[in-house]
Motif scaffolding. Sequence first.
Motif, PDB file in Angstrom:
ATOM      1  N   GLY A  19       0.907   3.923  -3.048  1.00 30.42           N
ATOM      2  CA  GLY A  19       0.594   5.315  -2.746  1.00 30.42           C
ATOM      3  C   GLY A  19       1.685   6.271  -3.206  1.00 30.42           C
ATOM      4  N   ARG A  20       2.925   5.762  -3.294  1.00 31.43           N
ATOM      5  CA  ARG A  20       4.036   6.623  -3.707  1.00 31.43           C
ATOM      6  C   ARG A  20       4.063   6.861  -5.204  1.00 31.43           C
TER       7      ARG A  20
ATOM      8  N   GLY B 116       1.810   4.846  -7.559  1.00 27.21           N
ATOM      9  CA  GLY B 116       0.542   4.491  -8.196  1.00 27.21           C
ATOM     10  C   GLY B 116       0.596   3.312  -9.146  1.00 27.21           C
TER      11      GLY B 116
ATOM     12  N   ALA C  12       0.822  -1.202   0.000  1.00 26.50           N
ATOM     13  CA  ALA C  12       0.000   0.000   0.000  1.00 26.50           C
ATOM     14  C   ALA C  12       0.864   1.263   0.000  1.00 26.50           C
ATOM     15  N   ARG C  13       1.962   1.246   0.745  1.00 24.15           N
ATOM     16  CA  ARG C  13       2.852   2.409   0.800  1.00 24.15           C
ATOM     17  C   ARG C  13       3.495   2.677  -0.553  1.00 24.15           C
TER      18      ARG C  13
END
Length: 349
Positions: free
Chosen positions: A299-300, A302, A295-296
């Motif tokens: 989020g960075r 895409g 997820a991290r």
Amino acid sequence: MNVIKQTVGVDVAQKELVCVVGVLLDDFSVSLKARKAFANNMSGFKAFLKWAKSFTEASLDLTAVLEATGVYHEKFVHWLVGQEQQVAIVLPNKISNYMRTLSIKTITDNTAAEAIAQFGLESKLETWTPPKPIFRKLKQLTRERDQTVCERVVVANQLHAENAEAFSNANSLKRLKARKALLHKQEKEIKKEIHLLVKSDPNLEENISYMTSIPGVGELTAVIALAETNGFELVMNKRQLVSYAGLDIREKQSGTSVKGKPKISKKGNRHLRKSVHLPALCAIKNCSLYKNNFARLVGRHGIKMKAVVAVQRKILELMYILYKTKTVFELEYELKKEQQPDAATPLTV
């Protein structure tokens, strides 16, 4: 001039071995002394060794340098090692890239053997050692299973297409279903044979138990990793393992105009790279550590696949660490390590 290094470049084909003897002199010039073709069989092997020794210095080691050409070189290199001769096996892309630097316009078996001999003289090569018998058997079985699964996917697609037709043939459907069932049965037999082979070696079974403590990693994944690396003897560190699997990052930049996007090289062992794909997806779904990291990363930047590749690389490195240290996966320890700002192996792409 004194000879300081000597090699025999061998271009391997199904039925013959095209050989060139080369020496490196003390002024660092290369001299190609002789060339000859031999049959790719036992009598040819013996004639090759007698011929090669007649053109080389007995006081220096003689290294036979070959390309990894399918399976046609295997009997030859195993026989050479049995005769206490040094062997170096080079990836074909290295030889083809080297040949471009020689400006060779006509590529034949003879010119290829000459290029291999020169490459061996000018490069620092690692001596090839035969894989352990159990890893050789496991490698053959895991690759057979992969081929069986790929063939079953093809048959399943054909079955789907036949069912979707307006006027499907009943006999064709029957044959396709029977073939699919046969392939499924054969895959189960291969997996059982792999499991029994692992059980026959208590030390191997224990080492695999360390690796399978990682979320998403099963016995088959661990066996493939060990079989393709000869029990990790082909790699010296994590970075080399990642490169061997083709999961290392390739980036091209030049000046202000050329800025290529970073991507994995895929210039490595595709079986090893393929083996960690599904375990990575399983780990992302079921383990909080990899779920949070995935997820991290998404989020960075895409891009989900980049994040999946990062998890694949992390799992491969962790299998290597647990195998070498003989320890099991501990979620709390890994979570704590990920929270450290100076983590040794950050999960990035």
